[in-house]
Design a protein around this motif. Structure first.
Motif, PDB file in Angstrom:
ATOM      1  N   ASP A  82       0.800  -7.885  -2.767  1.00  0.00           N
ATOM      2  CA  ASP A  82       0.805  -8.681  -1.539  1.00  0.00           C
ATOM      3  C   ASP A  82       2.242  -8.971  -1.115  1.00  0.00           C
ATOM      4  O   ASP A  82       3.044  -9.442  -1.923  1.00  0.00           O
ATOM      5  N   HIS A  83       2.564  -8.685   0.126  1.00  0.00           N
ATOM      6  CA  HIS A  83       3.931  -8.793   0.666  1.00  0.00           C
ATOM      7  C   HIS A  83       4.841  -7.808  -0.079  1.00  0.00           C
ATOM      8  O   HIS A  83       5.316  -6.850   0.504  1.00  0.00           O
ATOM      9  N   GLY A  84       5.132  -8.073  -1.349  1.00  0.00           N
ATOM     10  CA  GLY A  84       5.710  -7.043  -2.199  1.00  0.00           C
ATOM     11  C   GLY A  84       7.211  -7.022  -2.332  1.00  0.00           C
ATOM     12  O   GLY A  84       7.721  -6.460  -3.299  1.00  0.00           O
ATOM     13  N   SER A  85       7.952  -7.578  -1.418  1.00  0.00           N
ATOM     14  CA  SER A  85       9.409  -7.486  -1.479  1.00  0.00           C
ATOM     15  C   SER A  85       9.931  -8.005  -2.812  1.00  0.00           C
ATOM     16  O   SER A  85       9.604  -9.099  -3.253  1.00  0.00           O
ATOM     17  N   GLY A  86      10.747  -7.181  -3.478  1.00  0.00           N
ATOM     18  CA  GLY A  86      11.348  -7.581  -4.739  1.00  0.00           C
ATOM     19  C   GLY A  86      10.512  -7.305  -5.968  1.00  0.00           C
ATOM     20  O   GLY A  86      10.945  -7.612  -7.091  1.00  0.00           O
TER      21      GLY A  86
ATOM     22  N   ARG B 171      11.351   2.766  -2.714  1.00  0.00           N
ATOM     23  CA  ARG B 171      12.023   1.478  -2.886  1.00  0.00           C
ATOM     24  C   ARG B 171      12.855   1.130  -1.648  1.00  0.00           C
ATOM     25  O   ARG B 171      12.854  -0.012  -1.194  1.00  0.00           O
ATOM     26  N   PHE B 172      13.558   2.108  -1.119  1.00  0.00           N
ATOM     27  CA  PHE B 172      14.383   1.881   0.064  1.00  0.00           C
ATOM     28  C   PHE B 172      13.512   1.471   1.263  1.00  0.00           C
ATOM     29  O   PHE B 172      13.872   0.592   2.037  1.00  0.00           O
ATOM     30  N   LEU B 173      12.347   2.088   1.388  1.00  0.00           N
ATOM     31  CA  LEU B 173      11.486   1.842   2.544  1.00  0.00           C
ATOM     32  C   LEU B 173      10.673   0.552   2.420  1.00  0.00           C
ATOM     33  O   LEU B 173      10.369  -0.081   3.431  1.00  0.00           O
ATOM     34  N   THR B 174      10.312   0.170   1.196  1.00  0.00           N
ATOM     35  CA  THR B 174       9.383  -0.950   1.016  1.00  0.00           C
ATOM     36  C   THR B 174       9.979  -2.165   0.305  1.00  0.00           C
ATOM     37  O   THR B 174       9.399  -3.252   0.373  1.00  0.00           O
TER      38      THR B 174
ATOM     39  N   LEU C   5       0.830  -1.198   0.000  1.00  0.00           N
ATOM     40  CA  LEU C   5       0.000   0.000   0.000  1.00  0.00           C
ATOM     41  C   LEU C   5       0.868   1.252   0.000  1.00  0.00           C
ATOM     42  O   LEU C   5       0.608   2.209  -0.746  1.00  0.00           O
ATOM     43  N   HIS C   6       1.916   1.258   0.815  1.00  0.00           N
ATOM     44  CA  HIS C   6       2.824   2.405   0.852  1.00  0.00           C
ATOM     45  C   HIS C   6       3.476   2.631  -0.513  1.00  0.00           C
ATOM     46  O   HIS C   6       3.647   3.779  -0.951  1.00  0.00           O
ATOM     47  N   ALA C   7       3.845   1.528  -1.184  1.00  0.00           N
ATOM     48  CA  ALA C   7       4.484   1.651  -2.498  1.00  0.00           C
ATOM     49  C   ALA C   7       3.534   2.266  -3.521  1.00  0.00           C
ATOM     50  O   ALA C   7       3.940   3.102  -4.339  1.00  0.00           O
TER      51      ALA C   7
ATOM     52  N   HIS D 275       8.605   2.385 -11.313  1.00  0.00           N
ATOM     53  CA  HIS D 275       9.081   3.562 -12.038  1.00  0.00           C
ATOM     54  C   HIS D 275       7.964   4.598 -12.105  1.00  0.00           C
ATOM     55  O   HIS D 275       6.808   4.257 -12.380  1.00  0.00           O
ATOM     56  N   PRO D 276       8.278   5.858 -11.865  1.00  0.00           N
ATOM     57  CA  PRO D 276       7.218   6.884 -11.871  1.00  0.00           C
ATOM     58  C   PRO D 276       6.552   7.070 -13.228  1.00  0.00           C
ATOM     59  O   PRO D 276       5.455   7.636 -13.311  1.00  0.00           O
ATOM     60  N   GLY D 277       7.173   6.580 -14.304  1.00  0.00           N
ATOM     61  CA  GLY D 277       6.564   6.702 -15.629  1.00  0.00           C
ATOM     62  C   GLY D 277       5.537   5.637 -15.931  1.00  0.00           C
ATOM     63  O   GLY D 277       4.804   5.747 -16.922  1.00  0.00           O
ATOM     64  N   ALA D 278       5.456   4.605 -15.121  1.00  0.00           N
ATOM     65  CA  ALA D 278       4.474   3.537 -15.354  1.00  0.00           C
ATOM     66  C   ALA D 278       3.054   4.082 -15.227  1.00  0.00           C
ATOM     67  O   ALA D 278       2.804   5.053 -14.503  1.00  0.00           O
ATOM     68  N   GLN D 279       2.115   3.439 -15.950  1.00  0.00           N
ATOM     69  CA  GLN D 279       0.705   3.833 -15.887  1.00  0.00           C
ATOM     70  C   GLN D 279      -0.074   2.727 -15.173  1.00  0.00           C
ATOM     71  O   GLN D 279      -0.171   1.612 -15.690  1.00  0.00           O
ATOM     72  N   ILE D 280      -0.593   3.059 -14.012  1.00  0.00           N
ATOM     73  CA  ILE D 280      -1.244   2.048 -13.167  1.00  0.00           C
ATOM     74  C   ILE D 280      -2.687   2.458 -12.903  1.00  0.00           C
ATOM     75  O   ILE D 280      -2.966   3.597 -12.524  1.00  0.00           O
ATOM     76  N   GLY D 281      -3.589   1.498 -13.077  1.00  0.00           N
ATOM     77  CA  GLY D 281      -5.008   1.752 -12.861  1.00  0.00           C
ATOM     78  C   GLY D 281      -5.387   1.724 -11.392  1.00  0.00           C
ATOM     79  O   GLY D 281      -4.543   1.855 -10.501  1.00  0.00           O
ATOM     80  N   ARG D 282      -6.643   1.498 -11.129  1.00  0.00           N
ATOM     81  CA  ARG D 282      -7.169   1.569  -9.766  1.00  0.00           C
ATOM     82  C   ARG D 282      -7.107   0.213  -9.081  1.00  0.00           C
ATOM     83  O   ARG D 282      -7.130  -0.835  -9.706  1.00  0.00           O
ATOM     84  N   ARG D 283      -6.992   0.267  -7.755  1.00  0.00           N
ATOM     85  CA  ARG D 283      -7.071  -0.900  -6.879  1.00  0.00           C
ATOM     86  C   ARG D 283      -5.978  -1.943  -7.155  1.00  0.00           C
ATOM     87  O   ARG D 283      -6.230  -3.135  -7.107  1.00  0.00           O
ATOM     88  N   LEU D 284      -4.770  -1.481  -7.458  1.00  0.00           N
ATOM     89  CA  LEU D 284      -3.634  -2.404  -7.551  1.00  0.00           C
ATOM     90  C   LEU D 284      -3.320  -2.934  -6.157  1.00  0.00           C
ATOM     91  O   LEU D 284      -3.162  -2.168  -5.203  1.00  0.00           O
ATOM     92  N   PHE D 285      -3.210  -4.257  -6.032  1.00  0.00           N
ATOM     93  CA  PHE D 285      -2.875  -4.881  -4.757  1.00  0.00           C
ATOM     94  C   PHE D 285      -1.544  -5.602  -4.889  1.00  0.00           C
ATOM     95  O   PHE D 285      -1.397  -6.515  -5.708  1.00  0.00           O
TER      96      PHE D 285
END
Length: 221
Positions: free
Chosen positions: A81-85, A61-64, A32-34, A69-79
Protein backbone atom coordinates in the motif's frame (compact mmCIF):
# COMPACT_ATOMS: atom_id res chain seq x y z
CA UNK A 1 0.48 -15.31 -15.65
CA UNK A 2 -2.83 -13.57 -16.38
CA UNK A 3 -4.49 -15.40 -13.48
CA UNK A 4 -1.80 -14.05 -11.13
CA UNK A 5 -2.23 -10.53 -12.51
CA UNK A 6 -5.99 -10.74 -11.99
CA UNK A 7 -5.41 -11.86 -8.39
CA UNK A 8 -3.10 -8.91 -7.81
CA UNK A 9 -5.74 -6.48 -9.04
CA UNK A 10 -8.47 -8.06 -6.90
CA UNK A 11 -6.34 -7.88 -3.74
CA UNK A 12 -6.02 -4.12 -4.24
CA UNK A 13 -9.81 -3.84 -4.33
CA UNK A 14 -10.01 -5.93 -1.15
CA UNK A 15 -7.41 -3.95 0.80
CA UNK A 16 -7.72 -0.37 -0.45
CA UNK A 17 -11.11 1.37 -0.16
CA UNK A 18 -9.77 4.18 -2.40
CA UNK A 19 -9.51 1.85 -5.41
CA UNK A 20 -12.26 2.67 -7.91
CA UNK A 21 -11.56 0.66 -11.05
CA UNK A 22 -9.22 -1.93 -12.50
CA UNK A 23 -8.08 0.61 -15.06
CA UNK A 24 -7.05 3.05 -12.34
CA UNK A 25 -5.25 0.31 -10.37
CA UNK A 26 -3.25 -0.93 -13.35
CA UNK A 27 -2.12 2.57 -14.32
CA UNK A 28 -1.53 4.28 -10.98
CA UNK A 29 -0.67 1.78 -8.21
CA UNK A 30 3.08 1.73 -7.64
CA UNK A 31 2.87 -1.30 -5.35
CA UNK A 32 1.26 -3.31 -8.11
CA UNK A 33 3.89 -2.18 -10.62
CA UNK A 34 6.65 -3.17 -8.18
CA UNK A 35 5.22 -6.67 -7.73
CA UNK A 36 4.89 -7.22 -11.47
CA UNK A 37 8.39 -5.87 -12.07
CA UNK A 38 9.72 -8.17 -9.35
CA UNK A 39 8.24 -11.19 -11.08
CA UNK A 40 10.10 -10.35 -14.28
CA UNK A 41 13.34 -9.79 -12.36
CA UNK A 42 12.84 -12.99 -10.33
CA UNK A 43 12.30 -14.98 -13.54
CA UNK A 44 15.64 -13.68 -14.85
CA UNK A 45 17.34 -14.32 -11.52
CA UNK A 46 16.21 -17.96 -11.49
CA UNK A 47 17.86 -18.39 -14.90
CA UNK A 48 21.11 -16.96 -13.52
CA UNK A 49 20.81 -13.78 -15.57
CA UNK A 50 21.83 -11.84 -12.50
CA UNK A 51 22.84 -8.57 -14.15
CA UNK A 52 19.62 -8.31 -16.14
CA UNK A 53 17.61 -9.20 -13.04
CA UNK A 54 19.28 -6.45 -11.02
CA UNK A 55 18.90 -3.98 -13.87
CA UNK A 56 15.14 -4.63 -14.01
CA UNK A 57 14.79 -4.36 -10.22
CA UNK A 58 16.68 -1.06 -10.15
CA UNK A 59 14.53 0.30 -12.97
CA UNK A 60 11.41 -0.62 -10.97
CA UNK A 61 12.94 1.00 -7.90
CA UNK A 62 13.55 4.19 -9.86
CA UNK A 63 9.96 4.23 -11.15
CA UNK A 64 8.13 3.23 -7.96
CA UNK A 65 10.41 3.95 -4.98
CA UNK A 66 10.07 0.28 -3.97
CA UNK A 67 13.14 -1.99 -3.93
CA UNK A 68 12.57 -5.73 -4.13
CA UNK A 69 15.65 -7.88 -4.64
CA UNK A 70 15.07 -10.33 -7.50
CA UNK A 71 16.32 -13.19 -5.30
CA UNK A 72 13.51 -12.79 -2.77
CA UNK A 73 10.78 -15.46 -2.69
CA UNK A 74 7.31 -13.93 -2.66
CA UNK A 75 4.00 -15.76 -2.54
CA UNK A 76 0.66 -14.82 -4.05
CA UNK A 77 -1.43 -11.68 -3.55
CA UNK A 78 1.25 -9.48 -1.96
CA UNK A 79 -0.26 -6.03 -1.40
CA UNK A 80 2.07 -3.03 -1.02
CA UNK A 81 0.00 0.00 0.00
CA UNK A 82 1.44 3.36 -1.13
CA UNK A 83 4.83 1.65 -1.06
CA UNK A 84 7.36 4.47 -1.11
CA UNK A 85 10.51 3.41 0.72
CA UNK A 86 9.68 -0.30 0.96
CA UNK A 87 12.79 -2.53 0.87
CA UNK A 88 12.71 -6.33 0.58
CA UNK A 89 16.06 -8.12 0.90
CA UNK A 90 17.56 -10.91 -1.17
CA UNK A 91 16.86 -13.87 1.14
CA UNK A 92 13.38 -12.78 2.24
CA UNK A 93 10.65 -15.39 2.05
CA UNK A 94 7.11 -13.99 2.00
CA UNK A 95 3.97 -16.12 2.15
CA UNK A 96 0.54 -15.52 0.63
CA UNK A 97 -1.82 -12.60 1.32
CA UNK A 98 0.82 -10.40 2.98
CA UNK A 99 0.30 -6.63 3.32
CA UNK A 100 3.16 -4.11 3.56
CA UNK A 101 2.73 -0.37 4.07
CA UNK A 102 5.04 2.47 3.08
CA UNK A 103 8.52 2.65 4.60
CA UNK A 104 8.69 -1.02 5.59
CA UNK A 105 12.13 -2.65 5.60
CA UNK A 106 12.59 -6.42 5.51
CA UNK A 107 16.36 -6.30 5.86
CA UNK A 108 19.48 -7.83 7.34
CA UNK A 109 21.49 -6.86 10.39
CA UNK A 110 25.02 -6.88 8.95
CA UNK A 111 27.29 -8.59 6.45
CA UNK A 112 26.43 -12.17 7.39
CA UNK A 113 26.16 -14.77 4.61
CA UNK A 114 23.34 -17.16 3.81
CA UNK A 115 19.79 -16.61 5.08
CA UNK A 116 19.96 -13.12 6.55
CA UNK A 117 16.53 -11.62 5.91
CA UNK A 118 13.10 -12.28 7.46
CA UNK A 119 10.59 -14.99 6.66
CA UNK A 120 6.94 -13.90 6.73
CA UNK A 121 4.12 -16.43 6.95
CA UNK A 122 0.66 -16.11 5.41
CA UNK A 123 -1.70 -13.18 6.20
CA UNK A 124 1.06 -11.11 7.81
CA UNK A 125 0.61 -7.33 8.05
CA UNK A 126 3.54 -4.94 8.52
CA UNK A 127 2.49 -1.33 9.13
CA UNK A 128 4.07 1.96 8.08
CA UNK A 129 7.75 2.49 8.83
CA UNK A 130 8.28 -0.84 10.58
CA UNK A 131 11.67 -2.57 10.36
CA UNK A 132 11.91 -6.34 10.47
CA UNK A 133 15.59 -7.25 10.57
CA UNK A 134 17.61 -10.45 10.45
CA UNK A 135 16.86 -14.09 9.76
CA UNK A 136 13.73 -14.20 11.90
CA UNK A 137 10.26 -15.59 11.31
CA UNK A 138 6.90 -13.86 11.59
CA UNK A 139 4.26 -16.55 11.96
CA UNK A 140 0.95 -16.71 10.13
CA UNK A 141 -1.48 -13.85 10.91
CA UNK A 142 1.21 -11.84 12.72
CA UNK A 143 0.93 -8.04 12.72
CA UNK A 144 3.66 -5.44 13.23
CA UNK A 145 2.65 -1.96 14.41
CA UNK A 146 3.77 1.25 12.74
CA UNK A 147 7.34 2.30 13.49
CA UNK A 148 8.23 -0.93 15.29
CA UNK A 149 11.65 -2.59 15.09
CA UNK A 150 11.40 -6.38 15.20
CA UNK A 151 14.57 -8.38 15.90
CA UNK A 152 13.17 -11.68 17.24
CA UNK A 153 10.76 -14.35 16.02
CA UNK A 154 7.06 -13.59 16.32
CA UNK A 155 4.61 -16.46 17.00
CA UNK A 156 1.51 -16.90 14.83
CA UNK A 157 -1.55 -14.79 15.67
CA UNK A 158 0.48 -12.18 17.53
CA UNK A 159 0.90 -8.42 17.34
CA UNK A 160 4.28 -6.72 17.80
CA UNK A 161 4.73 -3.05 18.70
CA UNK A 162 7.51 -0.80 19.95
CA UNK A 163 11.30 -0.49 19.78
CA UNK A 164 12.48 -3.14 20.20
CA UNK A 165 9.37 -5.02 19.16
CA UNK A 166 7.31 -6.43 22.02
CA UNK A 167 4.81 -9.21 21.45
CA UNK A 168 1.21 -8.58 22.48
CA UNK A 169 -0.41 -11.99 22.89
CA UNK A 170 -3.91 -12.32 21.46
CA UNK A 171 -5.10 -15.12 23.77
CA UNK A 172 -5.30 -17.62 20.96
CA UNK A 173 -7.82 -15.57 18.99
CA UNK A 174 -7.02 -15.45 15.30
CA UNK A 175 -5.78 -12.02 14.25
CA UNK A 176 -7.72 -10.26 11.51
CA UNK A 177 -6.17 -8.31 8.66
CA UNK A 178 -7.48 -5.05 10.17
CA UNK A 179 -4.97 -3.16 12.31
CA UNK A 180 -5.87 0.03 14.18
CA UNK A 181 -2.69 2.02 13.54
CA UNK A 182 -3.84 4.86 15.82
CA UNK A 183 -4.83 2.60 18.72
CA UNK A 184 -1.88 0.28 19.31
CA UNK A 185 -0.93 -1.02 22.75
CA UNK A 186 2.12 0.71 24.23
CA UNK A 187 4.19 -1.76 26.30
CA UNK A 188 6.70 0.94 27.32
CA UNK A 189 3.93 3.14 28.75
CA UNK A 190 2.40 0.12 30.49
CA UNK A 191 5.75 -0.67 32.11
CA UNK A 192 6.22 2.95 33.22
CA UNK A 193 2.73 2.99 34.72
CA UNK A 194 3.52 -0.19 36.64
CA UNK A 195 6.77 1.31 37.98
CA UNK A 196 4.94 4.47 39.07
CA UNK A 197 2.44 2.38 41.00
CA UNK A 198 5.25 0.47 42.73
CA UNK A 199 7.05 3.71 43.60
CA UNK A 200 3.87 5.09 45.14
CA UNK A 201 3.50 1.96 47.28
CA UNK A 202 7.15 2.18 48.39
CA UNK A 203 6.76 5.87 49.26
CA UNK A 204 3.77 5.05 51.44
CA UNK A 205 5.74 2.28 53.15
CA UNK A 206 8.70 4.58 53.78
CA UNK A 207 6.40 7.23 55.26
CA UNK A 208 4.81 4.60 57.54
CA UNK A 209 8.21 3.40 58.74
CA UNK A 210 9.31 6.96 59.47
CA UNK A 211 6.22 7.56 61.59
CA UNK A 212 6.82 4.29 63.39
CA UNK A 213 10.44 5.24 64.02
CA UNK A 214 9.40 8.63 65.43
CA UNK A 215 7.00 6.95 67.86
CA UNK A 216 9.74 4.54 69.06
CA UNK A 217 12.13 7.45 69.63
CA UNK A 218 9.51 9.27 71.72
CA UNK A 219 8.89 6.18 73.82
CA UNK A 220 12.62 5.77 74.49
CA UNK A 221 12.88 9.39 75.61
Amino acid sequence: MFKRMKEDIHVVFDQDPAARSAFEIVLTYAGLHAVWGYRVAHWLHQRRLFFLARAVSQLIRFLTGIEIHPGAQIGRRLFIDHGSGVVIGETCIIGDDVTLYQGVTLGGTGKEKGKRHPTLGNNVLVASGAKVLGSITLGDNAKVGAGSVVLKDVPPNSTVVGIPGTIVVQNGVKVTKKLDHDNLPDPVKDKCDMLERKIAVLQEEVARLRELNKEQVKEEQ
